[in-house]
Design an enzyme around this catalytic site. Structure first.
Site, mmCIF file in Angstrom:
data_model
loop_
_atom_site.group_PDB
_atom_site.id
_atom_site.type_symbol
_atom_site.label_atom_id
_atom_site.label_comp_id
_atom_site.label_asym_id
_atom_site.label_seq_id
_atom_site.Cartn_x
_atom_site.Cartn_y
_atom_site.Cartn_z
ATOM 1 N N ASN A 201 -0.982 8.555 -16.487
ATOM 2 C CA ASN A 201 0.251 9.492 -16.593
ATOM 3 C C ASN A 201 1.639 8.574 -16.552
ATOM 4 O O ASN A 201 1.700 7.863 -15.653
ATOM 5 C CB ASN A 201 0.507 10.522 -15.223
ATOM 6 N N TRP A 202 2.269 8.306 -17.789
ATOM 7 C CA TRP A 202 3.220 7.479 -17.710
ATOM 8 C C TRP A 202 4.695 7.976 -17.159
ATOM 9 O O TRP A 202 5.525 7.164 -17.051
ATOM 10 C CB TRP A 202 3.718 7.074 -19.196
ATOM 11 N N LYS A 203 4.564 9.270 -16.870
ATOM 12 C CA LYS A 203 5.934 9.873 -15.848
ATOM 13 C C LYS A 203 7.134 9.590 -16.830
ATOM 14 O O LYS A 203 6.865 9.382 -18.215
ATOM 15 C CB LYS A 203 5.974 9.159 -14.421
ATOM 16 N N HIS B 157 1.625 18.935 -11.715
ATOM 17 C CA HIS B 157 1.850 17.647 -10.646
ATOM 18 C C HIS B 157 2.710 17.758 -9.623
ATOM 19 O O HIS B 157 3.693 18.483 -9.612
ATOM 20 C CB HIS B 157 2.313 16.557 -11.815
ATOM 21 N N GLU C 62 4.981 15.961 -8.528
ATOM 22 C CA GLU C 62 6.558 15.673 -8.751
ATOM 23 C C GLU C 62 7.212 16.820 -9.542
ATOM 24 O O GLU C 62 8.321 17.146 -9.330
ATOM 25 C CB GLU C 62 6.556 14.485 -9.592
ATOM 26 N N GLU D 117 -5.169 14.756 -6.284
ATOM 27 C CA GLU D 117 -4.131 14.000 -5.884
ATOM 28 C C GLU D 117 -3.574 14.165 -4.784
ATOM 29 O O GLU D 117 -2.434 14.992 -4.610
ATOM 30 C CB GLU D 117 -3.135 13.696 -7.065
ATOM 31 N N GLY E 229 2.228 6.923 -5.350
ATOM 32 C CA GLY E 229 3.241 6.212 -5.336
ATOM 33 C C GLY E 229 3.466 5.469 -4.071
ATOM 34 O O GLY E 229 4.282 4.737 -3.760
ATOM 35 N N SER F 5 -2.222 5.795 -5.890
ATOM 36 C CA SER F 5 -2.508 4.549 -5.801
ATOM 37 C C SER F 5 -3.551 3.714 -6.222
ATOM 38 O O SER F 5 -4.260 2.870 -5.842
ATOM 39 C CB SER F 5 -2.049 4.136 -4.267
ATOM 40 N N GLY G 248 -0.870 6.400 -12.157
ATOM 41 C CA GLY G 248 0.640 6.307 -12.580
ATOM 42 C C GLY G 248 0.789 4.976 -12.938
ATOM 43 O O GLY G 248 0.848 4.550 -13.988
HETATM 44 P P1 13P Z 1 0.146 6.182 -8.753
HETATM 45 O O1 13P Z 1 -0.880 5.695 -9.469
HETATM 46 O O2 13P Z 1 1.577 5.343 -9.149
HETATM 47 O O3 13P Z 1 0.262 6.206 -7.245
HETATM 48 O O4 13P Z 1 0.580 7.752 -9.232
HETATM 49 C C1 13P Z 1 -0.338 8.602 -9.296
HETATM 50 C C2 13P Z 1 0.010 9.684 -10.210
HETATM 51 O O5 13P Z 1 1.030 10.552 -9.816
HETATM 52 C C3 13P Z 1 -0.913 10.258 -11.417
HETATM 53 O O6 13P Z 1 -0.384 11.279 -11.758
#
Ligand code: 13P
Length: 247
Positions: free
Chosen positions: A9-11, A96, A98, A165, A171, A203, A224
């Site tokens: 997930n490149w966000k 997600h 976020e 997740e 994060g 993470s 992420g």
């Molecule tokens: P991280 O791997 O940066 O903790 O993010 C996980 C994530 O939100 C994937 O959707």
């Protein structure tokens, strides 16, 4: 048997040139890795470019979007529908944490999006996870998943991908322990089809991924930050393929 998966997930990261360089490097790096499916979820605006980059003789590398609207079309300025995504990608991340936190997406909205994805023949990557670390009780997460899939038929469960997740592990510096993740995932498995892949996210990096995918309960990972570094991501894919071959 469930297929092993690695999803990036490149966000809201990458410029156009970053996206081209990263997807090209990943495509070349994973070409010879077999036994798993790899899904890149870049910002929607780069999907049409990346689809041309990755579809060069590699069928274990696919694309996903990071979000859809639940309506197919209409006066929804700025939104993208499931049928629009279906023309270029096979998957879409839904629910997600976020999006819940920053865009007030609640469970009824998420379940409508899941249904919209299924109706458009997209496979939803459904995110679930508790906000605070519990003592390993799965009831909150199980309830959440049941609501998220409440608008679809049981026969469609095999087209889902579930990503566990825990919000507190996203994060951060500390992922959940593999035992903790496996315990919750075992409870989630009771809700879905035996063929539904269930992944861990939060993470994950190339140094810790083996701890998760060495567990038979965990079918792969959703990353992420590690998905934005080509070498790290390719290493993760290689490790997942190796561990899932042995298990
Ligand atoms: P991280 O791997 O940066 O903790 O993010 C996980 C994530 O939100 C994937 O959707």
């Amino acid at each position: 048997m469930r297929r092993p998966l690695v999803i990036a997930n490149w966000k809201m990261y990458t410029s156009f040139s970053d996206a081209v360089v990263l997807s090209t490097a990943i495509r070349d790096g994973v070409e010879n890795i077999s036994g798993l499916e790899i899904i890149l979820c870049p910002p929607a605006v780069w999907l049409t470019e990346i689809v041309h980059i990755i579809h060069k003789n590699i069928n274990h590398l696919s694309l996903g979007a990071q979000n859809i609207h639940y309506m197919n079309e209409g006066e929804f300025t700025g939104e993208i529908s499931a049928p629009m995504i279906r023309d270029i990608a096979k998957y879409v991340i839904i629910g997600h944490s976020e999006r819940r936190k920053n865009f007030d997406e609640d469970l009824p909205i998420i379940s409508r999006k899941v249904a919209a994805a299924i109706d458009a023949s997209l496979s939803p990557i459904i995110c679930v996870g508790e906000k605070k670390q519990s003592q390993g009780s799965a009831s909150e997460v199980v309830k959440e998943l049941k609501e998220e899939i409440s608008d679809i038929k049981k026969e469609d469960y095999k087209n889902l991908i579930i990503a566990y997740e825990p919000v507190w592990a996203i994060g951060s510096e500390e992922p959940a322990t593999p035992e903790y993740a496996a315990r919750i995932i075992t409870a989630l498995r009771e809700v879905v089809h035996f063929e539904t892949p269930i992944l861990y996210g939060g993470s994950v990096d190339a140094a810790n991924v083996y701890k998760f995918v060495s567990r038979p309960e965990i079918d792969g990972v959703l990353v992420g930050r590690s998905g934005l570094k080509a070498k790290e991501f390719i290493k993760i894919c290689r490790i997942v393929a190796e561990y899932k071959k042995i298990v």
